[in-house]
Write a protein that holds these residues in place. Structure first.
Motif, PDB file in Angstrom:
ATOM      1  N   GLY A  12     -11.451   5.603 -12.049  1.00 24.88           N
ATOM      2  CA  GLY A  12     -10.880   4.615 -11.175  1.00 24.88           C
ATOM      3  C   GLY A  12     -10.989   5.097  -9.981  1.00 24.88           C
ATOM      4  N   GLN A  13     -10.704   4.099  -8.834  1.00 26.92           N
ATOM      5  CA  GLN A  13     -10.500   4.566  -7.583  1.00 26.92           C
ATOM      6  C   GLN A  13      -9.318   4.207  -7.004  1.00 26.92           C
ATOM      7  N   GLY A  14      -8.789   4.594  -5.824  1.00 30.28           N
ATOM      8  CA  GLY A  14      -7.757   4.264  -5.134  1.00 30.28           C
ATOM      9  C   GLY A  14      -6.377   4.577  -6.173  1.00 30.28           C
ATOM     10  N   ASP A  15      -5.695   3.512  -6.340  1.00 36.91           N
ATOM     11  CA  ASP A  15      -4.358   3.645  -6.809  1.00 36.91           C
ATOM     12  C   ASP A  15      -4.631   3.636  -8.266  1.00 36.91           C
ATOM     13  N   ALA A  16      -5.936   3.489  -8.887  1.00 30.27           N
ATOM     14  CA  ALA A  16      -6.277   3.186 -10.141  1.00 30.27           C
ATOM     15  C   ALA A  16      -6.934   4.880 -10.593  1.00 30.27           C
ATOM     16  N   ALA A  17      -7.003   5.669  -9.590  1.00 34.00           N
ATOM     17  CA  ALA A  17      -7.563   7.131  -9.958  1.00 34.00           C
ATOM     18  C   ALA A  17      -6.833   7.910 -10.888  1.00 34.00           C
ATOM     19  N   SER A  73      -2.289  11.293 -15.984  1.00 35.96           N
ATOM     20  CA  SER A  73      -1.774   9.824 -15.644  1.00 35.96           C
ATOM     21  C   SER A  73      -3.216   8.885 -15.498  1.00 35.96           C
ATOM     22  N   TYR A  74      -3.440   7.927 -16.166  1.00 40.34           N
ATOM     23  CA  TYR A  74      -4.583   7.319 -15.729  1.00 40.34           C
ATOM     24  C   TYR A  74      -4.543   6.178 -14.440  1.00 40.34           C
ATOM     25  N   GLY A  75      -3.611   6.369 -13.691  1.00 40.95           N
ATOM     26  CA  GLY A  75      -3.366   5.558 -12.560  1.00 40.95           C
ATOM     27  C   GLY A  75      -2.838   4.170 -12.921  1.00 40.95           C
ATOM     28  N   ALA A 112       0.859  -1.274   0.057  1.00 37.09           N
ATOM     29  CA  ALA A 112      -0.080   0.115   0.189  1.00 37.09           C
ATOM     30  C   ALA A 112       0.864   1.072  -0.039  1.00 37.09           C
ATOM     31  N   GLN A 113       1.930   1.223   0.711  1.00 40.50           N
ATOM     32  CA  GLN A 113       2.818   2.169   0.747  1.00 40.50           C
ATOM     33  C   GLN A 113       3.677   2.363  -0.622  1.00 40.50           C
ATOM     34  N   LEU A 114       3.994   1.478  -1.469  1.00 39.05           N
ATOM     35  CA  LEU A 114       4.452   1.387  -2.537  1.00 39.05           C
ATOM     36  C   LEU A 114       3.566   2.321  -3.630  1.00 39.05           C
ATOM     37  N   GLU A 115       2.430   1.845  -3.465  1.00 34.56           N
ATOM     38  CA  GLU A 115       1.474   2.436  -4.399  1.00 34.56           C
ATOM     39  C   GLU A 115       1.265   3.993  -4.058  1.00 34.56           C
ATOM     40  N   ARG A 116       1.285   4.593  -3.003  1.00 33.94           N
ATOM     41  CA  ARG A 116       1.177   5.802  -2.584  1.00 33.94           C
ATOM     42  C   ARG A 116       2.427   6.372  -2.967  1.00 33.94           C
ATOM     43  N   SER A 117       3.347   5.779  -2.653  1.00 31.72           N
ATOM     44  CA  SER A 117       4.861   6.408  -3.277  1.00 31.72           C
ATOM     45  C   SER A 117       4.804   6.655  -4.787  1.00 31.72           C
ATOM     46  N   LYS A 118       4.173   5.670  -5.742  1.00 37.16           N
ATOM     47  CA  LYS A 118       4.119   5.909  -7.074  1.00 37.16           C
ATOM     48  C   LYS A 118       3.207   6.992  -7.529  1.00 37.16           C
ATOM     49  N   ALA A 119       2.076   7.064  -6.754  1.00 37.73           N
ATOM     50  CA  ALA A 119       1.163   8.234  -7.238  1.00 37.73           C
ATOM     51  C   ALA A 119       1.803   9.731  -6.728  1.00 37.73           C
ATOM     52  N   GLN A 120       3.013   9.817  -5.852  1.00 37.58           N
ATOM     53  CA  GLN A 120       3.171  10.941  -5.600  1.00 37.58           C
ATOM     54  C   GLN A 120       4.407  11.213  -6.373  1.00 37.58           C
ATOM     55  N   ILE A 121       5.137  10.306  -6.890  1.00 34.49           N
ATOM     56  CA  ILE A 121       5.986  10.245  -8.106  1.00 34.49           C
ATOM     57  C   ILE A 121       5.424  10.930  -9.350  1.00 34.49           C
ATOM     58  N   VAL A 122       4.270  10.336  -9.637  1.00 31.33           N
ATOM     59  CA  VAL A 122       3.526  10.939 -11.038  1.00 31.33           C
ATOM     60  C   VAL A 122       3.115  12.356 -10.698  1.00 31.33           C
TER      61      VAL A 122
END
Length: 139
Positions: free
Chosen positions: A128-133, A119-121, A34-44
């Motif tokens: 999308g929702q969550g990391d797919a948003a 970015s489409y997540g 879960a932390q890894l996906e949040r990190s990817k979103a912050q990078i984007v």
């Protein structure tokens, strides 16, 4: 005769250690991913912010936003017949987001915006929702 004692672990001790490690992985694994996906979103978000600044600088130099045809590539390579291009407008080329999907550049953007960088997540699909948003430059 002398007996030699061999030091080591019994099979039961090894099984107990493996079971404990398995339980730890069961609890810690989901939190890590879960932390890894949040990190990817912050990078984007950070990459989109840098591209947004590049698009604004492109407009300042040329008097218009990058054309839709070359899109964000115009931040790295001058479009044909663009005399006032002063780039590159980014330090390095960003062909894909953190999930290996290409960024989308819309000119004009949706909802009466002048342009949009998207970015489409994680799923690479609109919505999308969550990391797919979707992540955009105007969020």
């Amino acid at each position: 005769m002398r007996q030699i004692k061999v030091a080591g672990f019994s099979l039961l001790e090894l099984l107990v250690v493996i079971a404990i490690l398995g339980m730890l992985a069961t609890f810690a694994g989901p939190r890590y991913f879960a932390q890894l996906e949040r990190s990817k979103a912050q990078i984007v978000r950070t990459q989109i912010e840098a591209m947004d600044k590049g698009v604004v600088q492109y407009r300042i130099d040329t008097g218009h936003y990058p054309p839709a045809a070359p899109g964000l590539v115009a931040l790295f390579a001058p479009p044909p017949h663009e005399a006032n291009w002063q780039g590159p407008y980014l330090h390095k080329y960003l062909p894909t987001d953190a999930w290996e999907h290409p960024y989308v550049y819309l000119l004009p953007g949706r909802d009466d915006r002048e342009y949009e960088i998207i970015s489409y997540g994680s799923d690479g699909q609109p919505g999308g929702q969550g990391d797919a948003a979707d992540i955009t430059n105007w969020q």
